[in-house]
Design an enzyme around this catalytic site. Structure first.
Site, mmCIF file in Angstrom:
data_model
loop_
_atom_site.group_PDB
_atom_site.id
_atom_site.type_symbol
_atom_site.label_atom_id
_atom_site.label_comp_id
_atom_site.label_asym_id
_atom_site.label_seq_id
_atom_site.Cartn_x
_atom_site.Cartn_y
_atom_site.Cartn_z
ATOM 1 N N LYS A 66 -22.085 1.924 -47.709
ATOM 2 C CA LYS A 66 -20.956 1.872 -46.759
ATOM 3 C C LYS A 66 -20.279 3.227 -46.549
ATOM 4 O O LYS A 66 -19.847 3.553 -45.447
ATOM 5 C CB LYS A 66 -19.926 0.842 -47.224
ATOM 6 C CG LYS A 66 -20.413 -0.598 -47.070
ATOM 7 C CD LYS A 66 -19.327 -1.586 -47.411
ATOM 8 C CE LYS A 66 -19.848 -3.012 -47.340
ATOM 9 N NZ LYS A 66 -18.818 -4.012 -47.604
ATOM 10 N N ASP A 102 -14.891 -5.578 -42.436
ATOM 11 C CA ASP A 102 -14.441 -6.215 -43.683
ATOM 12 C C ASP A 102 -12.917 -6.421 -43.646
ATOM 13 O O ASP A 102 -12.409 -7.447 -44.114
ATOM 14 C CB ASP A 102 -14.782 -5.346 -44.899
ATOM 15 C CG ASP A 102 -16.268 -5.386 -45.246
ATOM 16 O OD1 ASP A 102 -16.903 -6.425 -44.993
ATOM 17 O OD2 ASP A 102 -16.774 -4.385 -45.773
#
Ligand code: NDP
Length: 268
Positions: A66, A102
């Site tokens: 990420k 997220d």
């Protein structure tokens, strides 16, 4: 044939292919595909740059890529810059666009608006950064506890919230972002937790998920708390990625059933 996928290492247990492909089928997007993309860290940049030429319109990014995804992108949202991590890449106009679903996905999963609420976040790793950023942006009063206190202090200095070493026994919202529970550890031994019938935490979110409810989810349910499990958070971030790529509203119930293995689709 538009293709999406999930980049990770390892990634074979991901539920994203089942979730997204069920969504495509439900919306009649019969030519869309979603693939597992197992890529080791040393090949990440090269692999991502090759995806648009292979027909990919987007990719989810999971552990351990990420942060690399945020660095690699040509354009990034404010959330990506603040959190320092991206979980959604979109390939458009010859450029790599990075987003972090997220954070909004976590807020979507909450049963209430966090503005003015107190929140205790356990953990200060990658997922905690997205959760704390989302809650701070959403107007919550956020406390952060971590096993290694200096990591919580660093996170709060960069993103917001207050690091604590003795967390309060009551808050409107408790969020477990640690990996405790993944391997059946007892969260009541590893974490400074107080989830009992006195209702110290009326709402509990556990980001950890597995084949059944985690010990924390079971205890919070038994205590009468409103509980959000890790699969619901996964579904909500996936739905946001789905919408960015397809331009269509995600069929949430379909994604949810697929993520929970309640359809004929393989759970990945
Ligand atoms: P990181 O590796 O970045 O962070 C791990 C965190 O867990 C750290 O705060 C670490 O503390 C803490 N921790 C690990 N072991 C223990 C222990 N024995 N006792 C106390 N604290 C511990 O992981 P991520 O933030 O990326 O992921 C955390 C969890 O969230 C994983 O289980 C992951 O699967 C899940 N997740 C779920 C998502 C969803 O959509 N539902 C999305 C993203 C993650 P320390 O700093 O002291 O090491």
């Amino acid at each position: 044939m538009p293709i999406c996928g999930v980049l990770g290492w390892p990634v074979r247990h991901s539920r994203s292919p089942a979730m997204h492909e069920a969504g495509y089928a439900a919306l009649g997007l019969g030519d869309w595909r979603y693939q597992l993309l197992p890529v080791p860290p040393e090949l990440f940049d090269e692999a991502v740059r090759a995806l648009p030429g292979a027909g990919f319109v987007g990719a989810n990014v999971t552990i351990p890529h990420k942060e690399a995804a945020a660095r690699l992108a040509d354009a990034a949202t404010d959330a990506v810059r603040a959190i320092g991590a991206a979980n959604t890449l979109t390939f458009r106009d010859g450029r790599i666009h990075a987003d972090n679903t997220d954070a909004p996905g976590f807020l979507d999963a909450l049963p209430f608006d966090p503005a003015g609420r107190s929140a205790l976040v356990l953990g200060a790793g990658g997922s905690a950064r997205a959760v704390v950023w989302a809650l701070v942006q959403g107007g919550a009063d956020v406390l952060v506890w971590n096993r290694s206190p200096e990591r919580a202090e660093r996170l709060c200095a960069e993103i917001g919230g207050r690091a604590v070493q003795d967390p309060p026994l009551a808050a409107d919202l408790l969020v477990n972002t640690t990996s405790v529970g993944l391997r059946n550890e007892d969260p009541f031994k590893a974490l400074p937790l107080h989830v009992d019938a006195s209702g110290g935490y009326p709402c509990v979110v556990d980001l950890v998920y597995g084949s059944g409810p985690t010990a924390l989810v079971s205890a919070a349910q038994a205590a009468g708390a409103t509980v959000v499990d890790g699969l619901e958070v996964l579904v909500r971030q996936g739905a946001r990625s789905f919408e960015r790529w397809t331009g269509r509203a995600a069929p949430l119930d379909v994604l949810r059933a697929a993520a929970r293995g309640q359809t004929g689709a393989a759970a990945g």
